[in-house]
Design a protein around this motif. Structure first.
Motif, short mmCIF file in Angstrom:
data_model
loop_
_atom_site.label_atom_id
_atom_site.label_comp_id
_atom_site.label_asym_id
_atom_site.label_seq_id
_atom_site.Cartn_x
_atom_site.Cartn_y
_atom_site.Cartn_z
N GLU A 106 4.42 1.81 1.91
CA GLU A 106 5.37 2.88 1.38
C GLU A 106 4.95 4.20 1.65
OE1 GLU A 106 6.84 4.64 -3.05
OE2 GLU A 106 6.10 2.53 -2.97
N ILE A 107 5.60 5.22 2.24
CA ILE A 107 5.22 6.50 2.70
C ILE A 107 5.66 7.38 1.54
CG2 ILE A 107 5.54 8.37 4.54
CD1 ILE A 107 6.08 6.05 6.47
N CYS A 108 4.87 8.09 1.02
CA CYS A 108 5.11 9.19 -0.12
C CYS A 108 4.77 10.56 0.57
CB CYS A 108 4.13 8.76 -1.18
SG CYS A 108 4.72 9.87 -2.67
N GLU A 109 5.59 11.28 0.83
CA GLU A 109 5.66 12.72 1.34
C GLU A 109 5.11 13.50 -0.08
OE1 GLU A 109 8.34 14.34 4.70
OE2 GLU A 109 9.36 12.26 4.42
N VAL A 110 4.04 14.27 0.11
CA VAL A 110 3.77 15.29 -0.88
C VAL A 110 4.04 16.70 -0.43
CG1 VAL A 110 1.88 15.81 -2.48
CG2 VAL A 110 2.27 13.42 -1.82
N GLU A 111 4.77 17.46 -0.98
CA GLU A 111 4.86 18.95 -0.59
C GLU A 111 3.74 19.54 -1.13
OE1 GLU A 111 5.72 22.23 0.82
OE2 GLU A 111 7.38 20.57 1.48
N MET A 134 0.74 -1.19 -0.01
CA MET A 134 -0.06 -0.05 -0.01
C MET A 134 0.86 1.21 0.00
SD MET A 134 -2.48 1.48 3.12
CE MET A 134 -2.56 0.15 3.72
N ILE A 135 0.42 2.29 -0.91
CA ILE A 135 1.08 3.43 -0.73
C ILE A 135 0.30 4.51 0.30
CG2 ILE A 135 1.88 5.54 -2.03
CD1 ILE A 135 2.17 3.65 -4.24
N VAL A 136 1.06 5.15 1.10
CA VAL A 136 0.30 5.96 2.19
C VAL A 136 0.90 7.40 1.73
CG1 VAL A 136 0.16 6.62 4.67
CG2 VAL A 136 -0.01 4.34 3.75
N TYR A 137 0.04 8.29 1.44
CA TYR A 137 0.40 9.59 1.11
C TYR A 137 0.61 10.69 2.32
CZ TYR A 137 -0.01 8.02 -3.70
OH TYR A 137 0.31 7.01 -4.65
N LEU A 138 1.52 11.35 2.58
CA LEU A 138 1.52 12.13 3.58
C LEU A 138 1.67 13.47 2.93
CD1 LEU A 138 1.68 13.12 6.69
CD2 LEU A 138 4.41 12.92 6.42
N TYR A 139 0.60 14.45 3.03
CA TYR A 139 0.58 15.71 2.58
C TYR A 139 1.14 16.61 3.75
CZ TYR A 139 -2.18 14.13 -1.10
OH TYR A 139 -2.42 13.44 -2.42
N THR A 140 2.42 17.40 3.17
CA THR A 140 3.10 18.25 4.29
C THR A 140 3.66 19.53 3.67
OG1 THR A 140 5.14 17.77 5.85
CG2 THR A 140 5.23 16.87 3.46
N THR A 141 4.57 20.08 4.35
CA THR A 141 5.28 21.24 3.99
C THR A 141 6.58 21.25 4.68
OG1 THR A 141 5.04 23.56 2.85
CG2 THR A 141 4.18 23.02 5.27
N ALA A 142 7.34 22.08 4.29
CA ALA A 142 8.75 22.25 5.06
C ALA A 142 8.60 23.14 6.34
CB ALA A 142 9.73 22.95 4.01
N GLY A 143 9.04 22.40 7.35
CA GLY A 143 9.10 23.21 8.78
C GLY A 143 7.81 23.00 9.38
N THR A 145 -4.24 7.31 1.12
CA THR A 145 -3.69 6.11 0.75
C THR A 145 -4.11 5.70 -0.74
OG1 THR A 145 -5.34 4.19 1.35
CG2 THR A 145 -3.98 5.04 3.13
N ASP A 146 -3.36 4.88 -1.26
CA ASP A 146 -3.96 4.19 -2.61
C ASP A 146 -5.19 3.30 -2.81
OD1 ASP A 146 -2.57 2.30 -1.68
OD2 ASP A 146 -1.66 1.84 -3.55
N LYS A 147 -5.58 3.02 -1.39
CA LYS A 147 -6.74 2.31 -1.20
C LYS A 147 -8.15 2.93 -0.79
CE LYS A 147 -4.07 -1.55 -1.46
NZ LYS A 147 -3.80 -2.19 -2.93
N ARG A 148 -7.98 4.09 -0.51
CA ARG A 148 -9.08 4.85 -0.01
C ARG A 148 -9.49 6.16 -0.93
NH1 ARG A 148 -9.73 4.18 5.99
NH2 ARG A 148 -11.29 5.29 5.67
N THR A 149 -10.51 6.79 -0.60
CA THR A 149 -10.87 7.79 -1.43
C THR A 149 -10.97 8.81 -0.51
OG1 THR A 149 -13.40 7.31 -1.17
CG2 THR A 149 -12.06 6.77 -3.16
N ASP A 150 -11.02 8.57 0.80
CA ASP A 150 -11.15 9.90 1.83
C ASP A 150 -9.84 10.02 2.35
OD1 ASP A 150 -10.98 7.42 3.26
OD2 ASP A 150 -12.24 7.97 4.86
#
Length: 79
Positions: free
Chosen positions: A32-37, A1-10, A57-62
């Protein structure tokens, strides 16, 4: 599974969320953790700017927005 973490610097809350995800990996969660800036995109800034950190995640829509506990995060990625 891919887990997306929406983030920003600092973002210290984002660092906490990443640590929580990494702890779940250590416990055996296969992801797999994928950080999204978000600052790289106006649409991401509009969607997540005041809500980060946000998990999807790539498995969910929420999504799961801060604040959340490790238990809530684990339940989210397991469903």
């Amino acid at each position: 599974m891919i887990v997306y973490l929406y983030t920003t610097a600092g973002c210290h809350l984002c660092e906490q969320a990443l640590a929580m995800l990494q702890a779940l990996q250590t416990k055996g969660h296969d992801m797999e953790i994928c950080e999204v800036e978000i600052s790289a995109s106006e649409s991401l800034m509009a969607a997540y700017g005041i809500r980060i950190p946000v998990i999807t995640t790539d498995k969910r829509t929420d999504d799961l927005g801060w604040p959340f506990t490790t238990r809530e995060l684990e339940a989210f990625i397991n469903n």
